[in-house]
Design a protein around this motif. Sequence first.
Motif, short mmCIF file in Angstrom:
data_model
loop_
_atom_site.label_atom_id
_atom_site.label_comp_id
_atom_site.label_asym_id
_atom_site.label_seq_id
_atom_site.Cartn_x
_atom_site.Cartn_y
_atom_site.Cartn_z
N VAL A 212 15.76 6.89 -7.90
CA VAL A 212 16.96 7.24 -8.68
C VAL A 212 17.83 8.19 -7.88
O VAL A 212 19.06 8.06 -7.83
CB VAL A 212 16.56 7.88 -10.04
N THR A 213 17.21 9.17 -7.18
CA THR A 213 17.98 10.09 -6.35
C THR A 213 18.72 9.36 -5.25
O THR A 213 19.87 9.66 -4.94
CB THR A 213 17.05 11.13 -5.68
N VAL A 214 18.03 8.38 -4.63
CA VAL A 214 18.64 7.69 -3.50
C VAL A 214 19.76 6.76 -3.96
O VAL A 214 20.84 6.73 -3.36
CB VAL A 214 17.57 6.89 -2.72
N MET B 204 5.91 7.39 -11.50
CA MET B 204 7.08 8.12 -12.00
C MET B 204 7.81 8.82 -10.85
O MET B 204 9.04 8.88 -10.83
CB MET B 204 6.59 9.14 -13.04
N ILE B 205 7.04 9.39 -9.91
CA ILE B 205 7.64 10.09 -8.76
C ILE B 205 8.46 9.12 -7.92
O ILE B 205 9.61 9.40 -7.56
CB ILE B 205 6.54 10.73 -7.89
N LEU C 262 11.67 8.20 -9.65
CA LEU C 262 12.67 9.27 -9.63
C LEU C 262 13.24 9.47 -8.22
O LEU C 262 14.43 9.77 -8.07
CB LEU C 262 12.07 10.57 -10.16
N ILE C 263 12.40 9.30 -7.19
CA ILE C 263 12.91 9.39 -5.81
C ILE C 263 13.98 8.32 -5.60
O ILE C 263 15.07 8.59 -5.08
CB ILE C 263 11.78 9.20 -4.77
N ALA D 188 1.05 4.02 -3.01
CA ALA D 188 0.51 5.36 -2.76
C ALA D 188 1.28 6.42 -3.54
O ALA D 188 0.78 7.51 -3.79
CB ALA D 188 0.55 5.67 -1.26
N PHE D 189 2.51 6.10 -3.93
CA PHE D 189 3.30 7.06 -4.72
C PHE D 189 2.90 6.97 -6.19
O PHE D 189 2.72 5.87 -6.71
CB PHE D 189 4.79 6.72 -4.64
N PRO D 190 2.78 8.12 -6.86
CA PRO D 190 2.65 8.04 -8.32
C PRO D 190 3.91 7.35 -8.87
O PRO D 190 5.02 7.64 -8.41
CB PRO D 190 2.60 9.50 -8.75
N GLU E 76 0.84 -1.21 0.00
CA GLU E 76 0.00 0.00 0.00
C GLU E 76 0.87 1.25 0.00
O GLU E 76 0.58 2.23 -0.70
CB GLU E 76 -0.91 0.02 1.23
N VAL E 77 1.93 1.22 0.83
CA VAL E 77 2.82 2.39 0.89
C VAL E 77 3.44 2.65 -0.48
O VAL E 77 3.44 3.77 -0.98
CB VAL E 77 3.93 2.16 1.95
#
Lengths: 302, 319
Positions: free
Chosen positions: A154-156, A147-148, A151-152, A143-145, A139-140
């Motif tokens: 990818v940053t990490v 693509m977002i 990309l998050i 809950a994120f779109p 579920e967690v």
Amino acid sequence: MSSLDRKMDRILKREESGKGRRGIKNRTLRKIFANKLSIAGFVIFAGILFMCVCAPLFTQYSSTKVDLRSILQAPSASHIFGTDKIGRDIWARILYGGRVSIGVGFGSALIATVIGVSLGTICGYKGGWLDGVVMKLSEVLMAFPQMILVLILVTVTGQSLWNLILIFSVTGWPSMYRMARSQMLSIREEEYVQALKAFGIGSMRIAFVHMLPNAIGPIFVNVTLSTAMFILQEASLSFLGLGVPLEVATWGNILNVAQDLTILKDAPWIWLPTGIVVTLFVVSINFIGDGLRDATDPSQIG
Amino acid sequence: MATYTLRKVLSLIPMMLFISFLIYLGIELMPGDAVDFLIPPDALATMSAEQLNAMRESLGLNDPFLVRYLKWLGGLLQGEFGYSIQSGVPVATLMKNHLPATIELTVTALVFSSVFGVLFGVLSALKKGSLIDQVFSLIGMAGVAIPQFLLGLICINAFALHLNILPAGGRMASAGQSFVERLPYLLMPALVLGFSLTAGVMRYARSSMLDSMGRDYMKTARAKGIPEWRVNLLHGLRTALTPVVVLIGFRLPMLIGGAVVIEEVFQWPGIGSLFVNAVRSQNTPLVMMIGFFSVLLVLISSIIVDIVTAFLDPRIKLS
């Protein structure tokens, strides 16, 4: 009604001549072969896949060889799709890039499926606290779109080919898990499962050996559709310059240069053929997936 | 209705707490802390380690992890979203500056795709198997398979670079232009984004309408002598719309993050571009906060979907 009667007669006749399990298998195959779109899809899919895998047979150029004497050449006999800004052959880049793009898409879909389906099978059959925890986790993530979240991550994790496969697998398993879990929940109530339990067969054996094969249809459909989705996502991410590192040829990385408006306007041979190949490949996978869905759905007569 | 809504909202809280924890973890894992980007680099060079440490102490950066998280959460509730490490500008200001552009783009695309998706889908269902149906399903297939950015590139190439009738990107020629003057800038990105969204709505509306057309209450309505268009519109469409509304509702989160790729293609100065640039420059606080808000929006829109569904479909009980 008479047409329905005739159909029934045909089905009866077929069942009389058919022999048990083989008959069912044939029906799935027959339904796929009756679907013209999925046949067309399969031909395109197999064609592109074959050319990418056997790339050296179809081009003498390398995908990475820089040739500064022949930069930005329009399509000609020696370079059928022309060359890019540093003289690399576009046709060779499409073929070798396809290997990576298809590999990333299919590999990620496969890993996501193995994780999602294993968890779904175990949790769907056993329930309990593990199911609760995995369900919350999915579920967690959901809950994120999409693509977002990608990309998050990818940053990490930073940018690399393997990280991208990892990220796609992490973002892709929850939907597989949901699907496998709901299949298991409905199969769990079947009488043969009760019988197997009464025989004292281990629960993991019941779940994976006896129940899972009955859910294989939707799983296959999901693998095809996820592959298509991941190929599109890889293309989008690499287009943004955030996917596979630029030195590796992928379909997205070839398209990446089209962000430059002069290339976009004056050198359509660099991006348009690549774009068409990506679109064709994704369309063909979707056709195969639709065909598979209809073929494995027992409620549809074929 | 009020208790139903309240219960739904309350059920969000544990989920949001968990996600906020993950987000904070993400920010903390990044090298550097508030002191590094609150102080200008030239001032930082002249300060001693003791001074910096005293500053960290006064800002509470030396507290245990859990205490820092709770403080951060408290700040969040009061609208303190942290700072961009690139410019030192508050995240809240950045988001406030970029949000209008994104909403302008996505609302246009959402309205366009919902209206045309439902219209085309219902038309296909009513004329199932006809030429119109086949043309629409072909368009639908294309909309799903063509990468959004590719369609954007093709449109820029055709309408901006060769025909020269629309601008290639950006949101306005100069600051302070009216909405009508900015319309040419909005047209292409909104239509491209809308096109790929239309496909999904259309397929959904078609199958949902076909499903409802085969139901018994449609036969009842016809048997009562109600004219065909009334049967289709009032009886068929009403039930068919429920799943479509659900689909559209689940697209509301797009209002913040879904237009990421299109915004980049068209240089649209919205949240999507802000986000992509933050990812490119490893600007973790900004990335994480935009992520946090997009999740918040997903969860809120799922509640809205539940409520609207309950309202639309008389068969769903609120209790």
